[in-house]
Design an enzyme around this catalytic site. Structure first.
Site, PDB file in Angstrom:
ATOM      1  N   LYS A   1      -9.790   0.314 -14.589  1.00 39.69           N
ATOM      2  CA  LYS A   1      -9.785  -1.145 -14.560  1.00 39.69           C
ATOM      3  C   LYS A   1      -9.186  -1.689 -15.854  1.00 39.69           C
ATOM      4  O   LYS A   1      -9.099  -0.973 -16.863  1.00 39.69           O
ATOM      5  CB  LYS A   1     -11.226  -1.670 -14.421  1.00 39.69           C
ATOM      6  CG  LYS A   1     -11.942  -1.282 -13.146  1.00 39.69           C
ATOM      7  CD  LYS A   1     -13.378  -1.786 -13.177  1.00 39.69           C
ATOM      8  CE  LYS A   1     -14.153  -1.372 -11.944  1.00 39.69           C
ATOM      9  NZ  LYS A   1     -13.731  -2.106 -10.741  1.00 39.69           N
TER      10      LYS A   1
ATOM     11  N   ARG B   1     -17.773   3.090  -1.612  1.00 41.33           N
ATOM     12  CA  ARG B   1     -17.818   3.446  -0.191  1.00 41.33           C
ATOM     13  C   ARG B   1     -17.959   4.958  -0.008  1.00 41.33           C
ATOM     14  O   ARG B   1     -18.507   5.409   0.998  1.00 41.33           O
ATOM     15  CB  ARG B   1     -16.577   2.906   0.511  1.00 41.33           C
ATOM     16  CG  ARG B   1     -15.271   3.498   0.040  1.00 41.33           C
ATOM     17  CD  ARG B   1     -14.086   2.587   0.311  1.00 41.33           C
ATOM     18  NE  ARG B   1     -14.112   1.403  -0.537  1.00 41.33           N
ATOM     19  CZ  ARG B   1     -13.215   0.431  -0.474  1.00 41.33           C
ATOM     20  NH1 ARG B   1     -12.204   0.506   0.387  1.00 41.33           N
ATOM     21  NH2 ARG B   1     -13.303  -0.620  -1.261  1.00 41.33           N
TER      22      ARG B   1
END
Length: 502
Positions: free
Chosen positions: A280, A354
């Site tokens: 990020k 996920r």
């Protein structure tokens, strides 16, 4: 856990000292706020002063509005706070919660003793309403200040004692006994989200979940050897770049019938998310200590259910990992095998939550055969683009479960908004090299994430809550000034209480 406010209930005495709070309703006729008979009698010596102040402030008893009187004439009270409630007939549980928060927010720093008179014109305040107001007080009083070594004098000493005076104080005490555990659950969730990642490692998180044994929850911690044996390649792949070992914690509350299948809640617990190799940007990365808010909610929920002795069988599962860009970290292009046997091509290592949920949901489905499963995760920035910070995203394969969650959201104020699931989106996560890939690209990002997770739930009724916009750094409310909101504990407790308790 430390309390920032002490709450008790009693019947109204003849005299009140200290800071006194009374409730005013909007008038049925005219423009003067309406008070209950006992309140009018209490305020009689200062009625002229109060009337003048209300006229000057144009105070009509509207909900959320209030006025202060210092040294009210003829009263033993040092200060009088009048809080508007609107029309009493329109008050719902959530309104009482907000009112409690609003009252706490108006207390001056350093206040020690507060008397709140719970009386309204034309109707008796129910015990449940008093308990909701007390919960609002408790949640607004929360502060995460354990790492502050220098505090202002008021911050260091202020723990106000609030007495709620109500006609049926016994009913209020009974109702508060249930709400108190819910408040503790929210506080536990907030504390976990607010903790720095150098303190709250997967191992430490699992240890704190183990504290639920004190309230009767059975806790089982699965280490990396266990997870490898189970074949949780998707979850382990996320954590393989970290020096901290991954964990899965299973928490069981058996309060229902012995032969009744449990309901299951699964939380994403990425204790820190750098994005891995797909790292990020630096700005705001410190907020990624909160990427475990789904797991925090599940721990808080299990505490709430056990504390109030919920008559339901509930299992909570959390996958705890740290996503770091080490030399051993998984790479874009890697293919991992999940516990289900399905293979996953890693396109972006920042689409990691996920992967954790997929393995834990499959494990929950196979081991516990639950009535339904709900997962919570700070999963996508796309959900904030779509819904802002007022609603969590809801995805479900079962209309009844989705409707119940929506209803509980409206009741508790932890609102959800249902978004679509459709096979039409599956093509976006189909892979050329594996059974699926872990991201479908920019468009419909929250939907394709939910489509991915759905491949691990089978035919079990399931709902996915994307709480990226509500669990941390969400807008301040009357009952929350914390960066970590503890979102979801009250919502899911309400769901269980109204629909799944025997």
């Amino acid at each position: 856990m430390p309390d920032h406010v002490k709450i008790s209930f009693a019947k109204l005495p003849a005299r009140l000292e200290g800071l006194v709070v009374v409730l005013a309703a909007e008038p049925v006729e005219g423009d003067a706020p309406a008070f209950a008979g006992p309140v009018e009698a209490l305020l009689a010596p200062s009625s002229a002063q109060l009337t003048s102040a209300m006229q000057a402030e144009r105070f009509t008893g509207k909900s959320g509005k209030g006025i202060d009187l210092l040294a009210p004439v003829g009263l033993d009270a040092s200060r009088l706070l009048v809080m508007g409630v609107g029309k009493p007939a329109d008050l719902k549980a959530f309104d009482w919660l907000k009112l409690g928060g609003a009252i706490m927010g108006r207390l001056p720093a350093g206040t020690k003793d507060v008397s709140v008179v719970l009386a309204l014109p034309g109707s008796e305040v129910p015990g449940d309403a008093a308990a909701e107001l007390a919960l609002g007080l408790r949640l607004r009083a929360y502060a995460f200040d354990r790492y502050k070594t220098k505090k202002k004098p008021d911050e260091a000493t202020a723990k106000p004692k609030v007495t709620l005076y109500i006609a049926d104080d016994s009913a209020a005490k009974r109702a508060w006994k249930k709400r108190e555990g819910i408040g503790e659950g929210v506080v536990i969730a907030r504390d976990l989200v607010n903790e720095p990642a150098n303190v709250l490692t997967p191992t430490e998180f699992a240890k704190r979940a183990g504290d639920l044994a004190k309230v009767g929850v059975d806790v089982e911690v699965l280490g990396e050897k266990d997870l490898k044996k189970l074949g949780m390649g998707a979850l382990l792949g996320v954590g393989q770049g970290s020096g901290e070992e991954s964990r899965v914690v299973v928490m069981r509350w058996n309060g229902g019938k012995a032969d009744e299948a449990p309901v299951a809640f699964v939380g994403k617990g990425v204790v820190f998310d750098t994005g891995g190799i797909s790292i990020k940007q630096a700005a705001g990365m410190e907020d990624m200590k909160g990427d475990m808010a789904g797991a925090a909610c599940v721990v808080g929920l299990m505490h709430a259910l056990a504390s109030r002795k919920a008559k339901a069988n509930v299992v909570g599962l959390i996958g705890l990992v740290e996503n770091m860009p080490d030399g051993k970290a998984q790479r874009p292009g890697d293919i991992v095998t999940s516990m289900s046997g399905q293979t996953i091509e890693i396109i972006n290592t920042d689409a990691e939550g996920r992967l954790v949920l997929g393995d834990v949901l499959w494990y929950a489905k196979e081991r516990f055969k639950p009535q339904f499963m709900v997962d919570l995760a700070t999963l996508t920035g796309a959900i904030i683009v779509a819904l802002g910070t007022e609603h969590a995203g809801l995805f479900s394969n079962n209309d009844t479960l989705a409707e119940r969650l929506t209803d509980s959201g409206l009741t508790t104020g932890e609102k959800v908004w249902r978004l679509p699931l459709s096979a039409d989106y599956d093509k976006l996560i189909d892979s050329k090299f594996a059974d699926m890939k872990n991201t479908g690209g920019r468009f419909g990002g929250s939907i394709t994430a939910a489509q991915f997770i759905q491949r691990f739930v089978g035919d079990v009724p399931w709902a996915h809550l994307d709480i990226a916009g509500t669990a941390m750094s969400s807008p301040a409310t009357e009952f929350n000034r914390s960066w970590g909101s503890g979102w979801g504990v009250r919502l899911l407790d309400d769901l269980v209480a109204r629909h799944y308790e025997s």
